[in-house]
Each structure stands twice: as C-alpha cells, then as structure tokens.
Design an enzyme around this catalytic site. Structure first.
Site, PDB file in Angstrom:
ATOM      1  N   TRP A 160      -1.604  35.702   0.705  1.00 20.47           N
ATOM      2  CA  TRP A 160      -1.071  34.888   1.797  1.00 20.47           C
ATOM      3  C   TRP A 160      -0.102  33.868   1.236  1.00 20.47           C
ATOM      4  O   TRP A 160      -0.309  33.343   0.144  1.00 20.47           O
ATOM      5  CB  TRP A 160      -2.197  34.152   2.532  1.00 20.47           C
ATOM      6  CG  TRP A 160      -2.791  34.952   3.644  1.00 20.47           C
ATOM      7  CD1 TRP A 160      -3.840  35.816   3.552  1.00 20.47           C
ATOM      8  CD2 TRP A 160      -2.373  34.964   5.010  1.00 20.47           C
ATOM      9  NE1 TRP A 160      -4.111  36.365   4.765  1.00 20.47           N
ATOM     10  CE2 TRP A 160      -3.213  35.857   5.690  1.00 20.47           C
ATOM     11  CE3 TRP A 160      -1.367  34.302   5.711  1.00 20.47           C
ATOM     12  CZ2 TRP A 160      -3.089  36.115   7.049  1.00 20.47           C
ATOM     13  CZ3 TRP A 160      -1.236  34.561   7.066  1.00 20.47           C
ATOM     14  CH2 TRP A 160      -2.092  35.451   7.716  1.00 20.47           C
ATOM     15  N   ALA A 169      -7.601  33.024   1.087  1.00 18.68           N
ATOM     16  CA  ALA A 169      -8.336  31.982   0.375  1.00 18.68           C
ATOM     17  C   ALA A 169      -9.848  32.185   0.433  1.00 18.68           C
ATOM     18  O   ALA A 169     -10.555  31.858  -0.525  1.00 18.68           O
ATOM     19  CB  ALA A 169      -7.962  30.610   0.939  1.00 18.68           C
ATOM     20  N   MET A 170     -10.360  32.713   1.534  1.00 20.31           N
ATOM     21  CA  MET A 170     -11.811  32.898   1.656  1.00 20.31           C
ATOM     22  C   MET A 170     -12.350  33.907   0.641  1.00 20.31           C
ATOM     23  O   MET A 170     -13.544  33.883   0.322  1.00 20.31           O
ATOM     24  CB  MET A 170     -12.180  33.333   3.079  1.00 20.31           C
ATOM     25  CG  MET A 170     -11.917  32.261   4.119  1.00 20.31           C
ATOM     26  SD  MET A 170     -12.944  30.801   3.921  1.00 20.31           S
ATOM     27  CE  MET A 170     -14.491  31.408   4.559  1.00 20.31           C
ATOM     28  N   ILE A 219      -1.973  26.530   4.933  1.00 15.45           N
ATOM     29  CA  ILE A 219      -1.099  25.659   5.725  1.00 15.45           C
ATOM     30  C   ILE A 219      -1.763  25.396   7.066  1.00 15.45           C
ATOM     31  O   ILE A 219      -2.200  26.323   7.749  1.00 15.45           O
ATOM     32  CB  ILE A 219       0.296  26.302   5.902  1.00 15.45           C
ATOM     33  CG1 ILE A 219       0.944  26.515   4.523  1.00 15.45           C
ATOM     34  CG2 ILE A 219       1.176  25.429   6.789  1.00 15.45           C
ATOM     35  CD1 ILE A 219       2.254  27.278   4.556  1.00 15.45           C
ATOM     36  N   THR A 266      -5.374  25.075  14.978  1.00 12.80           N
ATOM     37  CA  THR A 266      -6.796  25.258  15.267  1.00 12.80           C
ATOM     38  C   THR A 266      -7.633  24.632  14.149  1.00 12.80           C
ATOM     39  O   THR A 266      -7.106  24.210  13.118  1.00 12.80           O
ATOM     40  CB  THR A 266      -7.155  26.761  15.360  1.00 12.80           C
ATOM     41  OG1 THR A 266      -7.026  27.331  14.052  1.00 12.80           O
ATOM     42  CG2 THR A 266      -6.253  27.490  16.341  1.00 12.80           C
ATOM     43  N   HIS A 287      -9.406  26.168  12.168  1.00 14.23           N
ATOM     44  CA  HIS A 287      -9.522  27.147  11.090  1.00 14.23           C
ATOM     45  C   HIS A 287      -9.145  26.532   9.734  1.00 14.23           C
ATOM     46  O   HIS A 287      -9.780  26.810   8.719  1.00 14.23           O
ATOM     47  CB  HIS A 287      -8.637  28.353  11.406  1.00 14.23           C
ATOM     48  CG  HIS A 287      -8.734  29.468  10.413  1.00 14.23           C
ATOM     49  ND1 HIS A 287      -9.866  30.233  10.279  1.00 14.23           N
ATOM     50  CD2 HIS A 287      -7.844  29.925   9.511  1.00 14.23           C
ATOM     51  CE1 HIS A 287      -9.658  31.135   9.325  1.00 14.23           C
ATOM     52  NE2 HIS A 287      -8.440  30.961   8.841  1.00 14.23           N
ATOM     53  N   ASN A 290      -8.901  24.434  -9.628  1.00 16.49           N
ATOM     54  CA  ASN A 290      -8.630  24.638  -8.203  1.00 16.49           C
ATOM     55  C   ASN A 290      -7.142  24.380  -7.939  1.00 16.49           C
ATOM     56  O   ASN A 290      -6.706  23.241  -7.863  1.00 16.49           O
ATOM     57  CB  ASN A 290      -9.501  23.722  -7.353  1.00 16.49           C
ATOM     58  CG  ASN A 290      -9.333  23.984  -5.872  1.00 16.49           C
ATOM     59  OD1 ASN A 290      -8.382  24.609  -5.429  1.00 16.49           O
ATOM     60  ND2 ASN A 290     -10.278  23.500  -5.087  1.00 16.49           N
ATOM     61  N   ARG A 322       4.784  21.173  -4.149  1.00 20.18           N
ATOM     62  CA  ARG A 322       3.656  21.197  -5.084  1.00 20.18           C
ATOM     63  C   ARG A 322       3.583  22.491  -5.886  1.00 20.18           C
ATOM     64  O   ARG A 322       2.696  22.670  -6.713  1.00 20.18           O
ATOM     65  CB  ARG A 322       2.355  21.006  -4.299  1.00 20.18           C
ATOM     66  CG  ARG A 322       2.341  19.656  -3.572  1.00 20.18           C
ATOM     67  CD  ARG A 322       1.157  19.518  -2.674  1.00 20.18           C
ATOM     68  NE  ARG A 322      -0.031  19.258  -3.474  1.00 20.18           N
ATOM     69  CZ  ARG A 322      -1.268  19.350  -3.010  1.00 20.18           C
ATOM     70  NH1 ARG A 322      -1.484  19.680  -1.756  1.00 20.18           N
ATOM     71  NH2 ARG A 322      -2.287  19.102  -3.785  1.00 20.18           N
TER      72      ARG A 322
END
Length: 161
Positions: free
Chosen positions: A26, A57-58, A81, A85, A87, A112, A126
């Site tokens: 993603w 990411a999950m 990003i 919602t 989420h 991380n 970043r």
C-alpha cells in the site's frame, strides 16, 4: 513531524548482523522510497538485509514475528494515511501494538518505520525522498541495528557467566 530531541547521527557497526525489512505494498510510492533508504542504510552499517512484502499494515506484525525468530533485527515499513473513517486509528493502534509485542515476545529489535500521517505530502516529507525533511526508513534501520548490537553485548555477558 518533529526531530526535536533526535540523537546525533551515529553509525553502529552491524557487520555480521542480519536484518529483515518487511514492507507494505500500500502507498508504494512512499514505501518504496523508504525501502530503498532502509536497504542503503543496512548496507552502510554492514548488515545483510533481506526483504519481504505484505499487502497492508495489518499484515506487518505476523511476518515481522516470523522474521524476528530468524534475524538479528527487523524493520517494518508502511504508510497509513488518515481517511474519513475510524479505520485509521484502528490500523495504527493495532500495528503499533503488534510490532511492540513481537519485539518483546521474541527478544528481537523491531524498528517501527510505519508512517501514520494526515496526507501524502506529509508522508513524502518523512520518506527519505529527494528534499524530504526526514528519512524514517533509514532511522528505523539505525534504531533496530543499534539495539541489536547492544543486545549482542548483553547476551555476551550472559555467555561469560
């Protein structure tokens, strides 16, 4: 984004250490820049780096955990990003908790490098790209390998006893 209080530039000697870079697909434009900087930094510090890609990411914590069992250090890279919602909060909290748990459960440093940002411009700033203000991929590698080197010292003390 704040660099206030950041440590001065340092280069731990990670010669002979192994590093897994686990990155998401993603937001590839951002994450690919971070992966490149992570690879370059690992090479500069003397570590051997392998890469693994996951969809989102999950999925980072579970692959990071598998890598933490086989590598001296792991770096998780991604970019979440904010949308309209809840989420965003769920993903950010779950990923951060998961990566922290992996590091503690496996006794392996996990850097991380998952950006949690409001928009793509903030992410770019970043990412370590040209003219970016921060280089989170490189910083995550330095943090993970530095901790691995220090853990190596602690573990060597135990072996002497």
């Amino acid at each position: 984004m704040t660099a206030s209080g950041a440590p001065e530039d340092y280069s731990p000697n990670a010669e002979g250490y192994t590093l897994a870079i686990v990155a998401t697909r993603w937001n590839a434009r951002i994450v690919d820049m971070m992966r490149e900087r992570a690879r370059d930094t690992a090479r500069e510090l003397g570590a051997k780096a392998d890469e693994y890609l996951v969809d989102g990411a999950m999925e980072l914590p579970v692959v990071t955990q598998a890598c933490a069992r086989r590598y001296d250090a792991v770096v998780a890279l991604g970019c979440v990003i904010r949308g309209k919602t809840a989420h965003f909060e769920v993903v950010c909290d779950s990923v951060t908790s998961g990566l922290t748990r992996v590091s503690l459960d496996e006794g392996t440093p996990v850097g991380n490098g998952v950006l949690t940002v409001e928009d793509e411009d903030q992410a770019y700033e970043r990412s370590g790209g040209e003219d970016a203000k921060e280089d989170r991929g490189a910083l995550a590698v330095r943090a993970a390998l530095s901790a691995a080197v220090e853990l190596g010292k602690v573990r060597a003390l135990h072996e002497r006893d």
